[in-house]
Write a protein that holds these residues in place. Structure first.
Motif, mmCIF file in Angstrom:
data_model
loop_
_atom_site.group_PDB
_atom_site.id
_atom_site.type_symbol
_atom_site.label_atom_id
_atom_site.label_comp_id
_atom_site.label_asym_id
_atom_site.label_seq_id
_atom_site.Cartn_x
_atom_site.Cartn_y
_atom_site.Cartn_z
ATOM 1 N N GLU A 1 40.603 51.062 23.978
ATOM 2 C CA GLU A 1 41.862 51.150 24.459
ATOM 3 C C GLU A 1 42.024 51.239 26.090
ATOM 4 O O GLU A 1 42.557 50.882 26.727
ATOM 5 N N ILE A 2 41.035 52.095 26.671
ATOM 6 C CA ILE A 2 41.076 52.327 27.874
ATOM 7 C C ILE A 2 40.439 51.417 28.973
ATOM 8 O O ILE A 2 41.009 50.989 29.939
ATOM 9 N N THR A 3 39.318 50.655 28.551
ATOM 10 C CA THR A 3 38.600 50.008 29.472
ATOM 11 C C THR A 3 38.516 48.453 28.839
ATOM 12 O O THR A 3 38.206 47.817 29.897
ATOM 13 N N GLU A 4 38.949 48.252 27.785
ATOM 14 C CA GLU A 4 39.201 46.906 27.112
ATOM 15 C C GLU A 4 37.615 46.571 26.874
ATOM 16 O O GLU A 4 37.220 45.290 26.996
ATOM 17 N N LYS A 5 36.796 47.307 26.900
ATOM 18 C CA LYS A 5 35.303 46.970 26.563
ATOM 19 C C LYS A 5 34.815 48.106 25.601
ATOM 20 O O LYS A 5 35.266 49.190 25.529
ATOM 21 N N ILE B 1 27.951 50.880 28.614
ATOM 22 C CA ILE B 1 26.398 51.492 28.631
ATOM 23 C C ILE B 1 25.769 50.781 29.437
ATOM 24 O O ILE B 1 24.894 50.854 30.258
ATOM 25 N N ALA B 2 25.869 49.221 28.960
ATOM 26 C CA ALA B 2 24.946 48.245 29.283
ATOM 27 C C ALA B 2 25.380 48.027 30.830
ATOM 28 O O ALA B 2 24.303 47.826 31.810
ATOM 29 N N GLU B 3 26.548 48.149 31.176
ATOM 30 C CA GLU B 3 27.022 47.901 32.600
ATOM 31 C C GLU B 3 26.451 49.085 33.537
ATOM 32 O O GLU B 3 25.967 48.695 34.764
ATOM 33 N N GLN C 1 23.782 48.394 36.461
ATOM 34 C CA GLN C 1 24.092 48.839 37.862
ATOM 35 C C GLN C 1 22.990 49.701 38.427
ATOM 36 O O GLN C 1 22.375 49.679 39.488
ATOM 37 N N GLU C 2 22.312 50.866 37.581
ATOM 38 C CA GLU C 2 21.620 51.733 38.107
ATOM 39 C C GLU C 2 20.037 50.906 38.235
ATOM 40 O O GLU C 2 19.430 51.263 39.130
ATOM 41 N N SER C 3 19.807 50.040 37.413
ATOM 42 C CA SER C 3 18.447 49.200 37.653
ATOM 43 C C SER C 3 18.567 48.201 38.828
ATOM 44 O O SER C 3 17.505 48.367 39.604
ATOM 45 N N ASN D 1 13.703 42.435 29.038
ATOM 46 C CA ASN D 1 14.673 41.509 28.265
ATOM 47 C C ASN D 1 16.029 41.937 28.409
ATOM 48 O O ASN D 1 17.050 40.795 28.558
ATOM 49 N N PHE D 2 16.346 43.092 28.450
ATOM 50 C CA PHE D 2 17.805 43.642 28.689
ATOM 51 C C PHE D 2 18.216 43.061 30.408
ATOM 52 O O PHE D 2 19.384 42.358 30.362
#
Length: 65
Positions: A3-7, A13-15, A19-21, A49-50
């Motif tokens: 509801e907040i992020t539309e994700k 978590i993947a994003e 970003q960290e990687s 793979n990710f």
């Protein structure tokens, strides 16, 4: 979360992991295995793979750019 992020939670978590990687690939000399383990991947191949799935290139190619 949706509801907040539309994700979904998984997408957020993947994003964040992606970003960290990218930060670690750009700003450290750690090898891919060290980066994978620091981000919580049990196997470097899972991290590869990710990363390939999300960036359409392997981590080392990203680092070389």
């Amino acid at each position: 979360m949706r509801e907040i992020t539309e994700k979904t939670t998984s997408e957020v978590i993947a994003e964040r992991l992606l970003q960290e990687s990218k930060i670690l690939l750009r700003h450290t000399e750690w090898n891919v295995s060290e980066i994978a383990y620091s981000l919580g991947f049990k196997e470097a191949t899972h991290f590869n793979n990710f990363f390939k799935k999300n960036m359409k290139m392997p981590p080392m190619r990203f680092r070389e750019m």
